[in-house]
Design a protein around this motif. Structure first.
Motif, PDB file in Angstrom:
ATOM      1  N   ALA A 198      -2.382   6.622  -9.162  1.00  0.00           N
ATOM      2  CA  ALA A 198      -2.227   5.416  -9.980  1.00  0.00           C
ATOM      3  C   ALA A 198      -3.054   4.268  -9.407  1.00  0.00           C
ATOM      4  O   ALA A 198      -3.719   3.530 -10.150  1.00  0.00           O
ATOM      5  N   LEU A 199      -3.031   4.110  -8.085  1.00  0.00           N
ATOM      6  CA  LEU A 199      -3.810   3.050  -7.447  1.00  0.00           C
ATOM      7  C   LEU A 199      -5.303   3.281  -7.638  1.00  0.00           C
ATOM      8  O   LEU A 199      -6.064   2.341  -7.906  1.00  0.00           O
ATOM      9  N   LEU A 200      -5.730   4.527  -7.498  1.00  0.00           N
ATOM     10  CA  LEU A 200      -7.142   4.846  -7.697  1.00  0.00           C
ATOM     11  C   LEU A 200      -7.528   4.651  -9.161  1.00  0.00           C
ATOM     12  O   LEU A 200      -8.639   4.210  -9.469  1.00  0.00           O
ATOM     13  N   ARG A 202       1.470   7.991  -6.777  1.00  0.00           N
ATOM     14  CA  ARG A 202       1.157   6.584  -6.494  1.00  0.00           C
ATOM     15  C   ARG A 202      -0.314   6.420  -6.108  1.00  0.00           C
ATOM     16  O   ARG A 202      -0.981   5.486  -6.551  1.00  0.00           O
ATOM     17  N   ALA A 203      -0.810   7.339  -5.299  1.00  0.00           N
ATOM     18  CA  ALA A 203      -2.213   7.259  -4.876  1.00  0.00           C
ATOM     19  C   ALA A 203      -3.140   7.375  -6.078  1.00  0.00           C
ATOM     20  O   ALA A 203      -4.137   6.646  -6.190  1.00  0.00           O
ATOM     21  N   VAL A 219       2.669   7.836   1.144  1.00  0.00           N
ATOM     22  CA  VAL A 219       2.232   7.547  -0.219  1.00  0.00           C
ATOM     23  C   VAL A 219       2.255   8.841  -1.036  1.00  0.00           C
ATOM     24  O   VAL A 219       1.665   9.845  -0.636  1.00  0.00           O
ATOM     25  N   GLN A 250       0.815  -1.214   0.000  1.00  0.00           N
ATOM     26  CA  GLN A 250       0.000   0.000   0.000  1.00  0.00           C
ATOM     27  C   GLN A 250       0.848   1.263   0.000  1.00  0.00           C
ATOM     28  O   GLN A 250       0.320   2.367  -0.140  1.00  0.00           O
ATOM     29  N   ASN A 293      -6.402   2.392 -11.066  1.00  0.00           N
ATOM     30  CA  ASN A 293      -6.628   0.960 -11.263  1.00  0.00           C
ATOM     31  C   ASN A 293      -8.063   0.576 -10.921  1.00  0.00           C
ATOM     32  O   ASN A 293      -8.648  -0.314 -11.549  1.00  0.00           O
ATOM     33  N   TYR A 294      -8.623   1.239  -9.916  1.00  0.00           N
ATOM     34  CA  TYR A 294     -10.006   0.950  -9.526  1.00  0.00           C
ATOM     35  C   TYR A 294     -10.966   1.256 -10.674  1.00  0.00           C
ATOM     36  O   TYR A 294     -11.933   0.526 -10.922  1.00  0.00           O
TER      37      TYR A 294
END
Length: 254
Positions: A91-93, A88-89, A84, A66, A95-96
């Motif tokens: 990019a992770l969001l 990066r945050a 974070v 995470q 992906n959702y």
């Protein structure tokens, strides 16, 4: 005992490593730990949470994935609190939303609500250095594109202008959401090739709005900044939807 109780009271459907990972995050907040601060060692975590070595290690792997924990080996090594990054945050969001059918209308509905308020909040608040950075972005598309590649670069640069505004936001949550939307739109523009064919009207009107906005920001005119950004978003939505319709028509007749 406090940590052990936190884990025991965790949601029944969550695995033990996930429960421990959440409890460790609670511990970081309660202790006021900051980026770079060392976390307790493995033996102490085992004793604190009453879990096996394997569960603790899996919890730490979850936190590292995470981006909340950074592990270093060797002398002075261990596990440390990590922050974070915005990139990066986002990019992770991203992906959702990757497999969700986001439309231009979805994105612009949010942009039309939020970006005028961001613009108003920044009027008269930006430093000379920040204004210079915005000026420099607009200068990269001071002429109509000469080919498809330049058209693509200009689309991305025009959205970079909005990402910069988001980075300057005093409200971090507002800035993050707007920056994320600009990134999603940038990705969508490339993926769907919405920069084809060249659209001089989109370039001309978009740049004119941004120059007018910069003037309002410099003068500290919040009402004007809000109005200009609202008009900018409404016009951009209309023209971008036209781009998408043109691309679809070309695809169906190819």
């Amino acid at each position: 005992m406090k940590g052990r109780r936190q884990v025991a009271n965790g949601a029944e459907r969550r695995s033990r490593p996930v429960q421990v990972a959440e409890a460790i995050k609670d511990y970081v907040v309660e202790e006021g730990l900051r980026m770079g601060d060392r976390l307790p060692g493995e033996a102490e975590l085992i004793a604190r949470f009453g879990m096996s070595k394997g569960t603790i290690r899996e919890a730490m792997r979850i936190l590292e994935a995470q981006g909340l924990v950074k592990t270093r080996t060797g002398p002075g090594g261990g596990s440390f609190v990590h922050e974070v990054s915005r990139e990066r945050a986002q990019a992770l969001l991203g992906n959702y939303f990757y497999f969700r059918d986001l439309t231009l209308k979805d994105i612009y509905q949010m942009r039309r609500w939020l970006e005028p308020e961001l613009a108003a909040s920044l009027a008269g608040k930006l430093t000379d250095a920040q204004l210079s950075r915005l000026d420099a972005v607009v200068e990269t598309y001071d002429h109509p594109s000469s080919d498809v590649e330049e058209e693509r670069e200009q689309h991305i640069a025009s959205l970079r202008f909005h990402q910069l505004l988001a980075e300057f936001a005093r409200n971090e949550l507002l800035g993050f959401v707007i920056g994320f939307m600009a990134q999603i739109l940038s990705d969508l523009t490339i993926y769907r090739r919405l920069y084809e064919p060249a659209n001089p009207e989109l370039w001309e009107k978009g740049r004119a709005y941004q120059l007018e906005l910069l003037d309002a920001l410099r003068r500290g005119d919040a009402d004007r900044a809000r109005l200009v950004m609202a008009d900018h978003m409404a016009t951009a939505e209309q023209l971008m939807e036209g781009q998408e319709a043109e691309m679809l028509k070309r695809f169906l007749t190819a």
